[in-house]
Design a protein around this motif. Structure first.
Motif, PDB file in Angstrom:
ATOM      1  N   GLN A  58     -63.994  23.538 -11.674  1.00 10.06           N
ATOM      2  CA  GLN A  58     -62.587  23.925 -11.849  1.00 10.06           C
ATOM      3  C   GLN A  58     -61.656  22.776 -11.476  1.00 10.06           C
ATOM      4  N   LEU A  59     -61.992  22.040 -10.423  1.00 14.21           N
ATOM      5  CA  LEU A  59     -61.176  20.891 -10.033  1.00 14.21           C
ATOM      6  C   LEU A  59     -61.198  19.834 -11.139  1.00 14.21           C
ATOM      7  N   ALA A  60     -62.376  19.541 -11.657  1.00 18.39           N
ATOM      8  CA  ALA A  60     -62.469  18.571 -12.754  1.00 18.39           C
ATOM      9  C   ALA A  60     -61.638  19.035 -13.941  1.00 18.39           C
ATOM     10  N   GLY A  61     -61.636  20.330 -14.193  1.00 23.28           N
ATOM     11  CA  GLY A  61     -60.834  20.868 -15.286  1.00 23.28           C
ATOM     12  C   GLY A  61     -59.342  20.664 -15.063  1.00 23.28           C
ATOM     13  N   ARG A  62     -58.899  20.800 -13.811  1.00 22.94           N
ATOM     14  CA  ARG A  62     -57.471  20.592 -13.520  1.00 22.94           C
ATOM     15  C   ARG A  62     -57.074  19.132 -13.728  1.00 22.94           C
ATOM     16  N   VAL A  63     -57.958  18.218 -13.336  1.00 21.45           N
ATOM     17  CA  VAL A  63     -57.661  16.797 -13.556  1.00 21.45           C
ATOM     18  C   VAL A  63     -57.632  16.497 -15.044  1.00 21.45           C
ATOM     19  N   ARG A  64     -58.584  17.057 -15.803  1.00 23.57           N
ATOM     20  CA  ARG A  64     -58.605  16.825 -17.249  1.00 23.57           C
ATOM     21  C   ARG A  64     -57.351  17.382 -17.913  1.00 23.57           C
ATOM     22  N   SER A  65     -56.867  18.511 -17.409  1.00 23.44           N
ATOM     23  CA  SER A  65     -55.630  19.069 -17.968  1.00 23.44           C
ATOM     24  C   SER A  65     -54.471  18.090 -17.803  1.00 23.44           C
ATOM     25  N   ARG A  66     -54.445  17.414 -16.655  1.00 25.29           N
ATOM     26  CA  ARG A  66     -53.418  16.381 -16.441  1.00 25.29           C
ATOM     27  C   ARG A  66     -53.550  15.271 -17.476  1.00 25.29           C
ATOM     28  N   LEU A  67     -54.785  14.933 -17.840  1.00 24.45           N
ATOM     29  CA  LEU A  67     -55.018  13.827 -18.763  1.00 24.45           C
ATOM     30  C   LEU A  67     -54.855  14.231 -20.232  1.00 24.45           C
ATOM     31  N   ARG A  68     -54.605  15.517 -20.471  1.00 24.98           N
ATOM     32  CA  ARG A  68     -54.329  15.954 -21.845  1.00 24.98           C
ATOM     33  C   ARG A  68     -52.844  16.167 -22.097  1.00 24.98           C
ATOM     34  N   ARG A  69     -52.010  15.897 -21.103  1.00 27.65           N
ATOM     35  CA  ARG A  69     -50.574  16.012 -21.326  1.00 27.65           C
ATOM     36  C   ARG A  69     -50.124  14.948 -22.322  1.00 27.65           C
ATOM     37  N   PRO A  70     -49.009  15.175 -23.017  1.00 26.84           N
ATOM     38  CA  PRO A  70     -48.582  14.242 -24.062  1.00 26.84           C
ATOM     39  C   PRO A  70     -48.483  12.786 -23.618  1.00 26.84           C
ATOM     40  N   ASP A  71     -48.050  12.542 -22.371  1.00 31.25           N
ATOM     41  CA  ASP A  71     -47.909  11.155 -21.926  1.00 31.25           C
ATOM     42  C   ASP A  71     -49.243  10.455 -21.748  1.00 31.25           C
TER      43      ASP A  71
END
Length: 201
Positions: A58-71
Motif C-alpha cells: 500500500q505504501l508503494a502504491g501511494r508513492v506510485r500515485s504521486r509519480l502518476r500526477r500530471p507534473d
C-alpha cells in the motif's frame, strides 16, 4: 536522496516501531518532495512490492500515485526512454499500475529495442487503453516484429469481439511464428465449438 532510500528500506524493518516511524516519514515527504526526487527510488518500490506485506504494498502504491500526477508523467516518459532496463521497467509499471493509462509512456516503451520492456508495454496497453484507442492501434500491434506482441494483439482482437476477429485469426494461422499460429488455432477452435453448441440448441 540517500536518506530517502534508507527510510524506504526501514519501512520493512522487523521492529514495528521503526517500520511505522519510517512509513510515517515517507507519507509526510510525499507532499513535500518533487516528483524527480522519487524517481531514483523506483527499484526500492519494487523491493517493497516483493515483500508481499500488505502495508508495504500500500505504501508503494501511494508513492506510485504521486509519480502518476500530471507534473510527473513527462519524467516517467523520459525514464522509460533513456534509463537502464530495470529502471525503465519500474517506470512503466508505475505509469500503468492501478489501471492507469498513459499512452505516451507506453509508446516510449514500445519504441525501445528490448523485447521484455516492449512485451510489458503491449500487455499494459491492451489492459488499460480505452476501447477506441485500442482498436485504432491494433493494426500496428498485429504487424509488430515481435511474435509475442502479435499474439497479444490477436487475443485482444478476439476479446473485443470485433467483426473481423475470426478473419484476423484465420490470417494469423499463416504467421511465421509458432506462438501466433497456436493462439490463432485456439481462437478458431473455440469459435467453432461455440457455433456447434448454438446449432444444437
Amino acid at each position: 536522496l540517500h536518506a530517502l532510500g534508507i527510510l524506504l528500506v526501514r519501512c520493512n524493518d522487523w521492529v514495528d516501531v521503526v517500520a511505522c516511524a519510517a512509513e510515517s516519514a515517507i507519507d509526510g515527504l510525499l507532499g513535500v518532495l518533487d516528483a524527480e526526487d522519487w524517481f531514483a527510488m523506483l527499484p526500492l518500490l519494487a523491493f517493497l512490492d516483493r515483500s508481499r506485506r500488505r502495508r508495504l504494498t500500500q505504501l508503494a502504491g501511494r508513492v506510485r500515485s504521486r509519480l502518476r500526477r500530471p507534473d510527473a508523467v513527462p519524467l516517467l516518459c523520459r525514464t522509460i526512454e533513456h534509463a537502464d532496463l530495470p529502471l525503465a521497467h519500474a517506470a512503466l509499471d508505475t505509469a500503468t499500475s492501478d489501471g492507469a493509462f498513459h499512452q505516451e509512456c507506453i509508446t516510449a516503451a514500445l519504441a525501445r529495442p528490448e523485447d521484455s520492456l516492449r512485451h510489458s508495454a503491449a500487455r499494459s496497453f491492451v489492459r488499460t487503453a480505452p476501447h477506441g484507442v485500442l482498436v485504432d492501434r491494433l493494426p500496428d500491434l498485429s504487424a509488430d516484429r515481435s511474435p509475442f506482441i502479435r499474439a497479444v494483439a490477436l487475443r485482444a482482437h478476439h476479446g473485443l469481439g470485433l467483426p473481423d476477429a475470426c478473419n484476423a485469426a484465420q490470417a494469423a494461422v499463416l504467421d511465421r511464428s509458432p506462438l501466433v499460429r497456436t493462439v490463432a488455432r485456439g481462437i478458431l477452435g473455440r469459435a467453432a465449438s461455440r457455433a456447434i453448441a448454438l446449432e444444437e440448441l
